[in-house]
Design an enzyme around this catalytic site. Sequence first.
Site, mmCIF file in Angstrom:
data_model
loop_
_atom_site.group_PDB
_atom_site.id
_atom_site.type_symbol
_atom_site.label_atom_id
_atom_site.label_comp_id
_atom_site.label_asym_id
_atom_site.label_seq_id
_atom_site.Cartn_x
_atom_site.Cartn_y
_atom_site.Cartn_z
ATOM 1 N N GLY A 32 0.740 -1.057 -0.138
ATOM 2 C CA GLY A 32 -0.004 -0.015 -0.251
ATOM 3 C C GLY A 32 0.953 1.278 0.128
ATOM 4 O O GLY A 32 2.083 1.080 -0.334
ATOM 5 N N VAL A 37 2.077 -6.214 2.649
ATOM 6 C CA VAL A 37 1.313 -7.506 3.319
ATOM 7 C C VAL A 37 2.226 -8.670 2.857
ATOM 8 O O VAL A 37 2.732 -8.744 1.753
ATOM 9 C CB VAL A 37 -0.075 -7.700 2.709
ATOM 10 C CG1 VAL A 37 -0.716 -8.854 3.213
ATOM 11 C CG2 VAL A 37 -0.918 -6.405 2.842
ATOM 12 N N LYS A 52 0.140 -7.590 7.694
ATOM 13 C CA LYS A 52 0.143 -6.080 7.315
ATOM 14 C C LYS A 52 0.905 -5.232 7.975
ATOM 15 O O LYS A 52 0.906 -5.471 9.383
ATOM 16 C CB LYS A 52 -1.310 -5.463 7.131
ATOM 17 C CG LYS A 52 -1.391 -4.097 6.597
ATOM 18 C CD LYS A 52 -2.786 -3.630 6.548
ATOM 19 C CE LYS A 52 -2.829 -2.127 6.163
ATOM 20 N NZ LYS A 52 -4.384 -1.634 6.130
ATOM 21 N N ASP A 146 -14.169 2.757 1.010
ATOM 22 C CA ASP A 146 -13.133 2.535 0.157
ATOM 23 C C ASP A 146 -13.622 0.951 -0.529
ATOM 24 O O ASP A 146 -12.602 0.146 -0.682
ATOM 25 C CB ASP A 146 -11.789 2.381 0.735
ATOM 26 C CG ASP A 146 -10.858 2.653 -0.233
ATOM 27 O OD1 ASP A 146 -11.323 3.262 -1.484
ATOM 28 O OD2 ASP A 146 -9.698 2.674 -0.227
#
Length: 399
Positions: A32, A37, A52, A146
């Site tokens: 991200g 991850v 994560k 999201d």
Amino acid sequence: MGAIQSNRKPSYDVNGEVNFDHFQILRAIGKGAFGKVCIVQKKDTKDMYAMKYMNKSACIKKDAVRNVLRELEILKSLEHPFLVNLWFAFQDEEDMFMVVDLLLGGDIRYHLQQVTKFDESRVKLYLCELGSALGYLRTKKVIHRDLKPDNLLLDEKGHVHLTDFNIATILEEGKLATSMSGTKPYMAPEIFAAASKEVKGYSFGVDWWSLGVCIYEILRSKRPYEIHASTSLSDVQHIFTSESVHYPTSWSRDMVLVLQRLLQQDPKKRLDNLELLKKERLLADVDWEAVEAVNIQPGFVPPKDHLNCDPTYELEEMIIEAKPLHKKKKRLKKLSTKTDNDEEMDPVQVCLEEIKRDFKLYNRKKLTLQRNLAATGSSSSLREKKEDANPEMMLSDVT
């Protein structure tokens, strides 16, 4: 001859709080803005998870610490078959870690990029499973904000799960959310209207709009509106007022009706809750108990002969990443040998200390065990009280 047993002690405290040393890092599977991850295995139980991890300094630079802490608090309160559930949370000097369900089927975005074809029967189950997840989130007062193919993960059997609560928020009764949060192509019209002060805010219906966009995109491999990250606020609003959604003639009338209700621009007229979804003619034959018990066989099962993700994540972690996980122990050992000084801490160090204080340890396994023991203890105490009140209880139980 008897089996040879190793006397070597574990390299971690088996009975201590769960931390980085309790996991074996297997491989990177995603990334991200400020975190990655990877697949991990818990050393004592051999259970597999996704881990994560978010770099603290990167979070501070991007002003994302508050989002991470809010995501952690939200995930602690959630548990549902079609969410990616949190199991452990911990930190060290460099990173914050969240250990969650491992889903090896890949995200929907990956499969769309692989030109996987999703017919209506396949998508119908996704609609039910994601509707169930959104219905549950509503009971917890959570807006995800999201929902998009990148955040829809498939498990090995093909069931869909919603992940990434980084910009989720809690919405109390009678309140409205106001911030322009989300990914533009999937954001509901009222989010843009709130940003331009045309309306006071928005509510849970924004997630159902996003669900409509996702289902449309999964079916058609393109979105209902040509909106991109670079599209200006005024252009987005112009698109909503001047363009209409095209529904292919090959789609069933019932599927089109559901999508039209999900993609209703007026939030007051939109299909925005699970009870309304259950009444749709498209889903009239759905056994909702079987859906929520995860007992319906998906029409699409992800391939098992390879990892359903971009293989470059692993190469980046091993070759490009400046602070790879597999060298963490060595780095942290060097950090611990540095001597502290009495000089006033710089702003970044102050933020790091605040994260250390505010990012709380979490262990769902331990909490579940404690709750079960407490429940068992309560049952035993209640039974003892009944027996004291009725000496013949034991006899009647036996007979």
